[in-house]
Design a protein around this motif. Structure first.
Motif, short mmCIF file in Angstrom:
data_model
loop_
_atom_site.label_atom_id
_atom_site.label_comp_id
_atom_site.label_asym_id
_atom_site.label_seq_id
_atom_site.Cartn_x
_atom_site.Cartn_y
_atom_site.Cartn_z
N ALA A 23 37.12 -14.89 1.84
CA ALA A 23 36.52 -14.42 3.08
C ALA A 23 35.49 -13.32 2.83
O ALA A 23 34.41 -13.31 3.44
CB ALA A 23 37.61 -13.91 4.02
N GLU A 24 35.81 -12.41 1.93
CA GLU A 24 34.87 -11.34 1.61
C GLU A 24 33.61 -11.90 0.95
O GLU A 24 32.49 -11.42 1.20
CB GLU A 24 35.54 -10.30 0.72
N ASP A 25 33.77 -12.93 0.14
CA ASP A 25 32.61 -13.59 -0.48
C ASP A 25 31.73 -14.23 0.59
O ASP A 25 30.49 -14.10 0.56
CB ASP A 25 33.11 -14.64 -1.47
N LEU A 26 32.34 -14.89 1.57
CA LEU A 26 31.57 -15.52 2.64
C LEU A 26 30.90 -14.47 3.52
O LEU A 26 29.76 -14.66 3.96
CB LEU A 26 32.50 -16.41 3.48
N TYR A 27 31.60 -13.39 3.78
CA TYR A 27 31.05 -12.32 4.61
C TYR A 27 29.81 -11.71 3.96
O TYR A 27 28.83 -11.38 4.66
CB TYR A 27 32.12 -11.27 4.85
N ARG A 28 29.81 -11.59 2.64
CA ARG A 28 28.64 -11.04 1.95
C ARG A 28 27.41 -11.93 2.15
O ARG A 28 26.27 -11.45 2.07
CB ARG A 28 28.94 -10.86 0.46
N GLU A 29 27.61 -13.20 2.44
CA GLU A 29 26.49 -14.10 2.71
C GLU A 29 25.74 -13.73 3.99
O GLU A 29 24.56 -14.04 4.14
CB GLU A 29 26.99 -15.55 2.83
N VAL A 30 26.45 -13.08 4.93
CA VAL A 30 25.87 -12.90 6.27
C VAL A 30 25.84 -11.45 6.74
O VAL A 30 25.28 -11.16 7.80
CB VAL A 30 26.65 -13.73 7.32
N VAL A 31 26.41 -10.54 5.98
CA VAL A 31 26.56 -9.17 6.47
C VAL A 31 25.22 -8.53 6.84
O VAL A 31 25.13 -7.76 7.81
CB VAL A 31 27.31 -8.29 5.44
N ASP A 32 24.16 -8.86 6.12
CA ASP A 32 22.86 -8.26 6.38
C ASP A 32 21.89 -9.21 7.10
O ASP A 32 20.70 -8.90 7.22
CB ASP A 32 22.22 -7.79 5.07
N ALA A 33 22.39 -10.33 7.59
CA ALA A 33 21.51 -11.28 8.29
C ALA A 33 21.04 -10.68 9.61
O ALA A 33 21.75 -9.91 10.26
CB ALA A 33 22.26 -12.58 8.55
N PRO A 34 19.82 -10.99 10.04
CA PRO A 34 19.33 -10.49 11.33
C PRO A 34 20.24 -10.92 12.48
O PRO A 34 20.95 -11.92 12.40
CB PRO A 34 17.94 -11.14 11.45
N ILE A 35 20.20 -10.15 13.55
CA ILE A 35 20.99 -10.44 14.74
C ILE A 35 20.16 -11.25 15.72
O ILE A 35 19.04 -10.87 16.07
CB ILE A 35 21.48 -9.14 15.41
N ILE A 36 20.70 -12.37 16.13
CA ILE A 36 20.12 -13.16 17.22
C ILE A 36 21.04 -13.00 18.41
O ILE A 36 22.21 -13.40 18.37
CB ILE A 36 19.97 -14.64 16.81
N SER A 37 20.53 -12.40 19.48
CA SER A 37 21.34 -12.10 20.67
C SER A 37 20.71 -12.79 21.88
O SER A 37 19.95 -12.18 22.63
CB SER A 37 21.41 -10.58 20.89
N PRO A 38 21.03 -14.08 22.10
CA PRO A 38 20.35 -14.84 23.15
C PRO A 38 20.96 -14.70 24.54
O PRO A 38 20.49 -15.33 25.48
CB PRO A 38 20.47 -16.29 22.66
N HIS A 39 22.00 -13.87 24.68
CA HIS A 39 22.52 -13.58 26.02
C HIS A 39 23.12 -12.18 26.03
O HIS A 39 24.06 -11.89 25.31
CB HIS A 39 23.59 -14.59 26.45
N ALA A 422 28.30 -3.91 16.11
CA ALA A 422 29.75 -3.98 15.93
C ALA A 422 30.29 -5.33 16.37
O ALA A 422 31.16 -5.92 15.71
CB ALA A 422 30.42 -2.85 16.72
N ARG A 423 29.78 -5.82 17.48
CA ARG A 423 30.28 -7.10 17.99
C ARG A 423 29.87 -8.26 17.08
O ARG A 423 30.69 -9.15 16.80
CB ARG A 423 29.74 -7.31 19.41
N HIS A 424 28.62 -8.27 16.65
CA HIS A 424 28.19 -9.35 15.76
C HIS A 424 28.89 -9.26 14.40
O HIS A 424 29.24 -10.29 13.81
CB HIS A 424 26.67 -9.32 15.60
N ASP A 425 29.09 -8.05 13.91
CA ASP A 425 29.79 -7.89 12.64
C ASP A 425 31.23 -8.39 12.77
O ASP A 425 31.75 -9.05 11.85
CB ASP A 425 29.79 -6.42 12.22
N MET A 426 31.88 -8.11 13.89
CA MET A 426 33.23 -8.62 14.11
C MET A 426 33.25 -10.15 14.02
O MET A 426 34.11 -10.74 13.35
CB MET A 426 33.74 -8.17 15.48
N ALA A 427 32.32 -10.81 14.70
CA ALA A 427 32.28 -12.27 14.69
C ALA A 427 32.05 -12.81 13.28
O ALA A 427 32.66 -13.81 12.88
CB ALA A 427 31.18 -12.76 15.63
N ARG A 428 31.19 -12.15 12.52
CA ARG A 428 30.90 -12.61 11.16
C ARG A 428 32.13 -12.49 10.26
O ARG A 428 32.41 -13.37 9.44
CB ARG A 428 29.72 -11.84 10.59
#
Length: 467
Positions: A23-39, A422-428
């Protein structure tokens, strides 16, 4: 000071060591990805004016009904939280009330988000308490005064690529226009068409809103003129970068009426003489018409049903809406949406995103609908369900039927600007945790899990919202 609030890579990760490592390996794939907040519901004026944030209690407590509702349930009055305009509360006193009740947020999504904000934005590493309330308050105040903590600087720091606001159909969208023209922030700030008050004849302001709509567009007072007026305003939103419409309905009921019946109900609605069954029929026809318009103009249709608004009438009378007493009710999609989906469910380019706060509907209806209709996308856990355990239940409920690619991507749905990361990080973290379990069980390969983790924060929301 009491215990620390340090956020580690293991937060919200599986307890089992081998699964956690994946899980930590997968999280490192996305931790710094830009945030897309469409709603979401952030006021774009916040970014245009770029004023310093006010005191800590205004920023983190008074305008966050997730926080105020639990404090109220625990015996803290809204007046003590500064929500009574006739009796202003001293901001430090409001902050102390949160500190006194900090333990009550243990295990809640609100508690996790606040903890994340305190640690990541204000470097507060000690758990909030009565003993350190003033010290933490003063530290936050010092940070708020820094130039790098203005809204625009934070927007860029948060790596927000797209931020959608929620807007009245008659908004001239001047704020969005100016933000785009000046390039004030690196990402896109786009409006969302929210027509609820113009579609529901049970609303106290319906007739006035329809009159204003017709006046603004110069359309005649017939049902056809009303539809053309709504189409005019949708076109205005499209010209300002909008990609979606939002519909906050009690039930997602739809109906396809004849032109004569629609005209009759429209005239009755304007005159305030429809009974409850007729009001429901008109609302259902207008949700159907909104789908028809989305087929024509390409705006993604999002439906947020199942909330009984302003449940406690005395609180609504004293403090207004969005004060924490909106309560979920049961939702039914399969039969309610059948007229809409029979007409438009396979129409090329039509997208409708179905949200729910009744989680029983995920596996029973939403995932099966999205698993057949090309137009249907599964809305992310919303409102009371955008919480750690609920997100994992959501993934289990929908994935076996519809997979990972029939969803909306994470939706933060917030007015609280500082809580977006915080919310997007939680989801990731939670998606990484769920995927790690599937890898450990031999159900998904690690390379595929890495791709899915990346797509869930990028390709999936881009497709659902046509970004």
């Amino acid at each position: 000071m009491s215990g620390t609030t340090e956020l580690t890579a293991a937060a919200l990760m599986p307890a089992d060591e081998a699964t956690r490592e994946i899980a930590e390996d997968l999280y490192r794939e996305v931790v710094d990805a830009p945030i897309i907040s469409p709603h979401g519901h952030v006021d774009p004026v916040l970014l245009l004016e770029d004023a310093a944030f006010p005191d800590p209690s205004s920023l983190l407590i008074r305008h966050d009904h997730y926080v105020t509702r639990l404090l109220f349930a625990s015996g803290v009055s809204f007046a003590d939280l500064g929500l009574d305009a006739a009796r202003p509360a001293e901001p430090r006193a409001v902050w102390r009330r949160l500190a006194e009740n900090w333990h009550r947020f243990a295990g809640t999504a609100s508690g996790y988000w606040l903890q994340h904000e305190l640690a990541s934005l204000f470097d507060v590493r000690s758990e909030l308490s009565e003993a350190n309330a003033d010290e933490v308050h003063d530290r936050i105040e010092r940070v708020l005064a820094e130039p790098g903590f203005r809204p625009r600087a934070l927007f860029d720091r948060f790596r927000i690529e797209v931020l959608a606001t929620t807007d009245d159909p008659l908004d001239d969208l001047a704020t969005h226009r100016e933000l785009t023209a000046t390039g004030s922030v690196a990402g896109r700030v786009i409006p969302t068409f929210r027509p609820d008050a113009y579609l529901d004849p049970a609303g106290a302001v319906f007739a006035d809103r329809v009159d204003a709509l017709l006046d603004a567009t110069g359309r005649p007072g017939s049902f056809d003129g009303y539809l053309r007026a709504l189409e005019d305003r949708r076109a205005h939103f499209l010209s300002h970068g909008a990609v979606s419409t939002d519909h906050g309905v009690l039930e997602p009921f739809t109906a396809d009426l004849s032109a004569d019946d629609a005209e009759r109900l429209f005239r009755g609605a304007r005159e305030g003489r429809l009974d409850s069954d007729e009001q429901r029929l008109f609302r259902g026809h207008m949700l159907f018409q909104m789908a028809r318009m989305s087929v024509d103009d390409g705006l993604v249709m999002t439906i947020h049903p199942g909330v009984s608004r302003n449940h406690h009438e005395p609180t609504f009378a004293a403090f207004g809406p969005d004060t924490g007493h909106d309560i979920p009710v049961r939702t039914e999609y399969t039969q309610n949406l059948r007229p809409l989906l029979n007409a438009f469910g396979t129409a090329p380019g039509f997208h409708v995103v179905l949200f729910a706060v009744d989680e029983t509907v995920y596996s029973r209806e939403v995932a099966p609908l999205a698993g057949f209709y090309p137009s249907v996308f599964i809305g992310a856990p919303w409102w009371f369900l955008d919480a750690p355990d609920a997100v994992l239940r959501f993934r289990s409920a929908v994935t076996e039927t519809a997979g990972f690619y029939r969803g909306s991507g994470f939706i933060d749905d917030t007015r609280a600007f500082l809580s977006i990361p915080a919310r997007h990080d939680m989801a990731r973290r939670l998606d990484s945790s769920f995927l790690a379990r599937l890898v450990r069980e031999g159900r998904v390969s690690l390379p595929t899990a890495r791709r899915i983790a990346r797509d869930l924060v990028d390709a999936v929301p881009r497709k659902a919202f046509k970004l």
